[in-house]
Design a protein around this motif. Sequence first.
Motif, mmCIF file in Angstrom:
data_model
loop_
_atom_site.group_PDB
_atom_site.id
_atom_site.type_symbol
_atom_site.label_atom_id
_atom_site.label_comp_id
_atom_site.label_asym_id
_atom_site.label_seq_id
_atom_site.Cartn_x
_atom_site.Cartn_y
_atom_site.Cartn_z
ATOM 1 N N LYS A 44 0.810 -1.223 0.000
ATOM 2 C CA LYS A 44 0.000 0.000 0.000
ATOM 3 C C LYS A 44 0.842 1.271 0.000
ATOM 4 O O LYS A 44 0.406 2.305 -0.497
ATOM 5 N N LYS A 45 2.057 1.211 0.572
ATOM 6 C CA LYS A 45 2.885 2.414 0.682
ATOM 7 C C LYS A 45 4.198 2.220 -0.053
ATOM 8 O O LYS A 45 4.859 1.187 0.087
ATOM 9 N N GLU A 46 4.582 3.225 -0.814
ATOM 10 C CA GLU A 46 5.800 3.135 -1.616
ATOM 11 C C GLU A 46 7.053 3.003 -0.763
ATOM 12 O O GLU A 46 8.001 2.312 -1.149
ATOM 13 N N CYS A 47 7.058 3.643 0.407
ATOM 14 C CA CYS A 47 8.260 3.600 1.251
ATOM 15 C C CYS A 47 8.577 2.188 1.728
ATOM 16 O O CYS A 47 9.727 1.880 2.059
ATOM 17 N N PHE A 48 7.580 1.309 1.737
ATOM 18 C CA PHE A 48 7.811 -0.068 2.167
ATOM 19 C C PHE A 48 8.491 -0.883 1.071
ATOM 20 O O PHE A 48 9.464 -1.584 1.331
ATOM 21 N N TYR A 49 7.968 -0.808 -0.158
ATOM 22 C CA TYR A 49 8.552 -1.634 -1.218
ATOM 23 C C TYR A 49 9.738 -0.968 -1.922
ATOM 24 O O TYR A 49 10.168 -1.413 -2.978
ATOM 25 N N THR A 50 10.261 0.088 -1.311
ATOM 26 C CA THR A 50 11.519 0.677 -1.794
ATOM 27 C C THR A 50 12.582 0.692 -0.693
ATOM 28 O O THR A 50 13.647 1.274 -0.877
ATOM 29 N N THR A 51 12.282 0.061 0.441
ATOM 30 C CA THR A 51 13.221 0.004 1.573
ATOM 31 C C THR A 51 13.638 -1.441 1.812
ATOM 32 O O THR A 51 12.780 -2.334 1.889
#
Length: 310
Positions: A44-51
């Motif tokens: 749901k959040k971009e910061c999760f699948y880019t970290t």
Amino acid sequence: MADNYSVVDGESLRRQINDQVIIVQILVMIFLCINLLLIVTFFKKECFYTTTRYILFAVTLLSDSVILSISDILLILSYFRFTMQVWLCIIISVVTLLYLTVTPVTLTAMTLERYVAICMPLRHGELCSTRSTVHCILIVHGISSVPCIVILSTFFVSASLSFYKQYQICSVEMFIFYVWQDYIRSAVQQFYFLVMCIIIVVSYVKIMKVARAASGDDKKSTRKGLRTVVLHGFQLLLCLIQLWCPFIETSILQINFRLFVNVRYFNYIMFYLAPRCLSPLIYGLRDEIFFQALKHYASTGLCKKCFLAR
């Protein structure tokens, strides 16, 4: 009289196994639902699948979900004495053996990520980029495939062509024909256990040194990272103990069948299910950012259901 006792004993054992199977189904469904909610939150959040740490966390969730689903299906098939052709069992076992190892290897990678973040903060962005994480996942799967390749290679050498067409109850033990195969499997698993333990311990010691030297907000962040490594270590220990379970169960089976049933049930709950519920605890609840997102999407989903129900 002896026959009557054996019938009663057999019926009580059957009832005990029935209860155990039902309890396992409830636990597996609960864990799968939790994992599904966490996976949905991850995307749901971009910061999760880019970290890096969240991506590796998602890999453990997917790996755990695959293992829980397949092991539960095999448990049910075994309970109902359902047989399948050996070649089909080999395909299922490849996935099972692979993802049994993926989780502990990924946990080790997550520990190294915490080590880099705390002990090498200036190089963290370079070493833990999204591209590097994708390469890391491929390496994790490559390393995890080695035990599977070893076990199946010894099986292919030993099995006759006619064996592949036979119908058997699917289990990993089916691939062991000789004692030397068991020794090779044990040696590979012990080697993995040793290497992962060394990585965890070294990372813990290094982070501990940084924690002592840090101050203020850095000290708080370092201590949180240290606790995360400890939890990873405990989770990894449970995952690695499960590698010993088949050897323990095989020895107990030769002594007493009822004891074997109880030990196998305990091992499944303690070393298969328990480590899979620690991942949501470590990053799903302890991580403030992920927990807030989880709470938001869970409450939003409940509100939508209530609105539709009206």
